[in-house]
Design an enzyme around this catalytic site. Structure first.
Site, PDB file in Angstrom:
ATOM      1  N   PHE A 122       8.986   2.746   1.408  1.00 38.75           N
ATOM      2  CA  PHE A 122       9.027   3.177   0.012  1.00 38.75           C
ATOM      3  C   PHE A 122       8.693   4.765  -0.271  1.00 38.75           C
ATOM      4  CE2 PHE A 122       6.753   2.578  -4.019  1.00 38.75           C
ATOM      5  CZ  PHE A 122       7.791   2.263  -4.847  1.00 38.75           C
ATOM      6  N   THR A 157       4.537   5.484   4.093  1.00 39.75           N
ATOM      7  CA  THR A 157       4.163   4.721   5.317  1.00 39.75           C
ATOM      8  C   THR A 157       5.469   4.165   6.000  1.00 39.75           C
ATOM      9  OG1 THR A 157       2.188   4.051   3.814  1.00 39.75           O
ATOM     10  CG2 THR A 157       2.847   2.542   5.703  1.00 39.75           C
ATOM     11  N   ARG A 267     -30.018  -7.606  16.434  1.00 40.53           N
ATOM     12  CA  ARG A 267     -30.927  -6.499  16.647  1.00 40.53           C
ATOM     13  C   ARG A 267     -32.482  -6.832  16.167  1.00 40.53           C
ATOM     14  NH1 ARG A 267     -31.114  -1.214  18.330  1.00 40.53           N
ATOM     15  NH2 ARG A 267     -32.698   0.022  16.763  1.00 40.53           N
ATOM     16  N   GLY A 338     -27.371   0.881  11.638  1.00 40.48           N
ATOM     17  CA  GLY A 338     -28.048   2.013  11.872  1.00 40.48           C
ATOM     18  C   GLY A 338     -27.191   2.950  12.692  1.00 40.48           C
ATOM     19  N   GLY A 339     -27.869   3.971  13.551  1.00 41.55           N
ATOM     20  CA  GLY A 339     -27.050   4.833  14.395  1.00 41.55           C
ATOM     21  C   GLY A 339     -25.716   4.325  14.907  1.00 41.55           C
ATOM     22  N   GLU A 362      -1.285   3.025  -3.147  1.00 41.37           N
ATOM     23  CA  GLU A 362      -0.584   1.859  -3.946  1.00 41.37           C
ATOM     24  C   GLU A 362      -1.469   2.224  -5.567  1.00 41.37           C
ATOM     25  OE1 GLU A 362       1.459  -1.280  -3.231  1.00 41.37           O
ATOM     26  OE2 GLU A 362       1.842  -0.503  -1.105  1.00 41.37           O
ATOM     27  N   GLU A 366      -8.641   5.142 -10.348  1.00 46.00           N
ATOM     28  CA  GLU A 366      -8.613   5.339 -11.648  1.00 46.00           C
ATOM     29  C   GLU A 366      -7.117   4.887 -12.431  1.00 46.00           C
ATOM     30  OE1 GLU A 366      -9.296   7.008  -9.051  1.00 46.00           O
ATOM     31  OE2 GLU A 366     -11.347   7.765  -9.543  1.00 46.00           O
TER      32      GLU A 366
HETATM   33  N1  CAA Z   1       4.150  -2.484 -14.186  1.00 42.40           N
HETATM   34  C1  CAA Z   1       5.333  -2.688 -14.983  1.00 42.40           C
HETATM   35  N2  CAA Z   1       5.481  -1.584 -15.809  1.00 42.40           N
HETATM   36  C2  CAA Z   1       4.723  -0.545 -16.024  1.00 42.40           C
HETATM   37  C3  CAA Z   1       3.439  -0.562 -15.171  1.00 42.40           C
HETATM   38  C4  CAA Z   1       3.221  -1.496 -14.350  1.00 42.40           C
HETATM   39  N3  CAA Z   1       2.067  -1.620 -13.481  1.00 42.40           N
HETATM   40  N4  CAA Z   1       2.825   0.897 -15.512  1.00 42.40           N
HETATM   41  C5  CAA Z   1       3.492   1.166 -16.388  1.00 42.40           C
HETATM   42  N5  CAA Z   1       4.502   0.536 -16.733  1.00 42.40           N
HETATM   43  C6  CAA Z   1       5.741   0.639 -17.789  1.00 42.40           C
HETATM   44  C7  CAA Z   1       5.175   1.134 -18.728  1.00 42.40           C
HETATM   45  O1  CAA Z   1       4.987  -0.297 -19.657  1.00 42.40           O
HETATM   46  C8  CAA Z   1       5.894   1.841 -19.843  1.00 42.40           C
HETATM   47  O2  CAA Z   1       7.148   1.109 -20.208  1.00 42.40           O
HETATM   48  P1  CAA Z   1       8.114   1.417 -21.569  1.00 42.40           P
HETATM   49  O3  CAA Z   1       8.545   2.683 -21.548  1.00 42.40           O
HETATM   50  O4  CAA Z   1       8.976   0.578 -21.675  1.00 42.40           O
HETATM   51  O5  CAA Z   1       6.675   1.258 -22.551  1.00 42.40           O
HETATM   52  C9  CAA Z   1       6.492   2.790 -18.545  1.00 42.40           C
HETATM   53  O6  CAA Z   1       6.167   2.104 -17.336  1.00 42.40           O
HETATM   54  C10 CAA Z   1       5.901   4.146 -18.604  1.00 42.40           C
HETATM   55  O7  CAA Z   1       4.523   3.726 -18.670  1.00 42.40           O
HETATM   56  P2  CAA Z   1       3.244   4.509 -19.283  1.00 42.40           P
HETATM   57  O8  CAA Z   1       3.874   5.203 -20.561  1.00 42.40           O
HETATM   58  O9  CAA Z   1       1.997   4.139 -19.030  1.00 42.40           O
HETATM   59  O10 CAA Z   1       3.360   6.065 -18.128  1.00 42.40           O
HETATM   60  P3  CAA Z   1       2.429   7.116 -17.766  1.00 42.40           P
HETATM   61  O11 CAA Z   1       3.296   8.158 -16.918  1.00 42.40           O
HETATM   62  O12 CAA Z   1       1.442   7.527 -18.929  1.00 42.40           O
HETATM   63  O13 CAA Z   1       1.720   6.188 -16.842  1.00 42.40           O
HETATM   64  C11 CAA Z   1       1.350   5.321 -14.390  1.00 42.40           C
HETATM   65  C12 CAA Z   1       2.292   5.419 -15.683  1.00 42.40           C
HETATM   66  C13 CAA Z   1       0.664   3.684 -14.725  1.00 42.40           C
HETATM   67  C14 CAA Z   1       0.159   6.180 -14.289  1.00 42.40           C
HETATM   68  C15 CAA Z   1       2.130   4.978 -13.269  1.00 42.40           C
HETATM   69  O14 CAA Z   1       2.610   6.263 -13.107  1.00 42.40           O
HETATM   70  C16 CAA Z   1       1.194   4.709 -11.988  1.00 42.40           C
HETATM   71  O15 CAA Z   1       1.176   3.558 -11.816  1.00 42.40           O
HETATM   72  N6  CAA Z   1       1.050   5.742 -11.237  1.00 42.40           N
HETATM   73  C17 CAA Z   1       0.511   5.427 -10.036  1.00 42.40           C
HETATM   74  C18 CAA Z   1       1.480   5.357  -8.863  1.00 42.40           C
HETATM   75  C19 CAA Z   1       1.358   4.872  -7.415  1.00 42.40           C
HETATM   76  O16 CAA Z   1       0.870   3.696  -7.438  1.00 42.40           O
HETATM   77  N7  CAA Z   1       1.596   5.510  -6.422  1.00 42.40           N
HETATM   78  C20 CAA Z   1       1.353   4.419  -5.216  1.00 42.40           C
HETATM   79  C21 CAA Z   1       2.415   5.101  -4.441  1.00 42.40           C
HETATM   80  S1  CAA Z   1       2.969   3.859  -3.275  1.00 42.40           S
HETATM   81  C22 CAA Z   1       2.083   3.697  -1.929  1.00 42.40           C
HETATM   82  O17 CAA Z   1       0.909   4.260  -1.857  1.00 42.40           O
HETATM   83  C23 CAA Z   1       2.709   2.723  -0.871  1.00 42.40           C
HETATM   84  C24 CAA Z   1       2.277   3.077   0.441  1.00 42.40           C
HETATM   85  O18 CAA Z   1       2.675   3.603   1.237  1.00 42.40           O
HETATM   86  C25 CAA Z   1       0.907   2.276   0.981  1.00 42.40           C
END
Ligand code: CAA
Length: 382
Positions: A122, A157, A267, A338-339, A362, A366
């Site tokens: 992904f 990944t 221990r 411990g150590g 994921e 924050e």
């Molecule tokens: N599920 C469904 N829809 C969602 C959602 C969720 N969890 N989070 C946001 N949305 C939707 C919102 O409802 C909104 O929809 P509308 O336009 O219809 O209202 C749209 O998406 C945009 O959302 P925001 O206005 O809140 O957008 P934003 O840019 O301010 O924030 C965010 C979005 C929540 C920060 C999002 O960008 C986010 O989750 N970021 C983190 C990305 C992430 O998790 N990355 C991980 C990478 S994958 C990984 O790590 C895999 C691996 O290999 C282990």
């Protein structure tokens, strides 16, 4: 937790538990130290149906519910969280295809991924866009016959071993800068797909993480998943992914507690096992309470998904709580050792390193808090 589960779910959990204890745990420290991706073990898991657990049988999955999947990930992660994250990311790709893929995409890719004949990857994150997923710069431009992709993806990944990549890219941008993001299926042999070297990580060293570059990758029209405006496709995939990572955290924590309890009983200090000391008993009490609360939150999120109810905030609650819990639990497990907890010979040293990434990948803690806070303020208390 036992009381919540059906006989079938207990059976799946026990099968995964036995596999993890026989075929994963004995080798996990050596895989970690050699940075070895255990492909043969992944193949064995595929034979047990552990790679496409919630995919319908029509597409060669096991047709199970999300609760069973969460239980299995917990057990596999007790053996090795690197193996669990490999499983989780393949599951994430399967979920996206199952929910949004066309019949043709499912026939072509989902069957191979759900059966575990192939592994998926992904690609969302970019060097300058992690939490701020909408800030991605990878572009998908329309051509006469389909699309051409240009950009760079980071922290991918399974990348070295994947046969297909779900890649997100910007398909359009309006005058105000608002981007439309879509998801595409990119086969491994696509011309212009360049796979980087594996990252040298602090923990989860037996999972594979690379950079992926897309240099003018040409795709046909039908490579797009779920049509244009795929931000929702990707976010919904991540919601399901977050339940998997919360489960993985529970698995690491369970192993750390087992190690800490065994060590505390053996221990001796001040003339008796340190388990006799309240200082240790209080630590164990907090560790096991945190684990149990995380398991319940995780299974609740999984159950909500299975019931067809909204589980966005619940998935984020499980993920943030379980990942912060496992960081505390593994730190305390090292403290109790411990150590000895600071050297490679003891498993807790590995578990401590493995736990660290879980509040980051994921979606960071924050971001989970942002999802929960925004959701509750918009929809009311759940
Ligand atoms: N599920 C469904 N829809 C969602 C959602 C969720 N969890 N989070 C946001 N949305 C939707 C919102 O409802 C909104 O929809 P509308 O336009 O219809 O209202 C749209 O998406 C945009 O959302 P925001 O206005 O809140 O957008 P934003 O840019 O301010 O924030 C965010 C979005 C929540 C920060 C999002 O960008 C986010 O989750 N970021 C983190 C990305 C992430 O998790 N990355 C991980 C990478 S994958 C990984 O790590 C895999 C691996 O290999 C282990």
């Amino acid at each position: 937790m036992q009381f919540l589960l059906s006989e079938d779910q207990k059976m799946i959990r026990d099968m995964a538990r036995e596999f993890a204890s026989d075929k994963i745990a004995p080798f996990a420290m050596s895989w970690d130290q050699n940075h070895e991706f255990p492909m043969e073990t992944i193949r064995q898991m595929a034979e047990l149906g552990l790679l496409g657990m919630t995919v319908s049988e029509e597409f060669e999955g096991a047709g199970l519910d999300t609760v069973s999947y969460a239980l299995a990930v917990m057990e596999i992660a007790k053996g090795c969280s690197s193996v669990a994250v490999t499983m989780c990311v393949n599951h994430l790709v399967c979920s996206i295809l199952q929910d949004y893929g066309s019949q043709q995409q499912k026939d072509r890719y989902l069957k191979d991924l759900a059966s575990g004949r192939e592994i998926g990857s992904f690609c969302l994150t970019e060097p300058q866009a992690g939490s701020d997923a909408q800030n991605q710069k990878t572009r998908a431009t329309r051509t006469a016959t389909g699309w051409v992709l240009q950009g760079k993806k980071a922290w991918i990944t399974n990348g070295t071993y994947a046969s297909v990549f779900v890649v997100t890219a910007v398909t359009s941008e309006d005058a105000s800068g608002k981007k439309e993001i879509s998801a595409f299926l990119v086969p491994r042999n696509a011309k212009g797909l360049i796979l980087g070297k594996p990252e040298h990580k602090m923990g989860q060293c037996a999972s594979n993480t690379i950079e992926v570059t897309l240099e003018g990758v040409e795709l046909s029209e039908d490579a797009i998943i779920g049509g244009e405006n795929g931000f929702k496709v990707m976010m919904n995939g991540l919601n399901s992914g977050r339940v998997g990572i919360a489960s993985l955290c529970c698995g690491i924590a369970a192993s750390a507690i087992r190690e800490a309890v065994n060590y505390a009983n053996e221990r001796v200090a001040f003339g008796a096992p340190i388990a006799n000391l309240q200082a240790i008993q209080f630590k164990i009490a907090d560790m096991v309470t945190g684990l149990e609360a995380s398991e319940l939150l995780t299974l609740k999120a999984a159950w909500l998904k299975d019931s067809g109810k909204s589980y966005v905030e619940s998935a984020s609650m499980a993920k943030v709580f379980a990942s912060e819990m496992v960081n505390r639990v593994t730190a305390e497990a090292v403290q109790i050792h411990g150590g000895n907890g600071y050297v490679r010979e003891y498993l807790v040293e590995k578990l401590y390193r493995d736990a660290r990434i879980t509040t980051i990948y994921e979606g960071t803690s924050e971001i989970q808090r942002l999802v929960i806070g925004r959701g509750v303020l918009k929809k009311g208390f759940l």
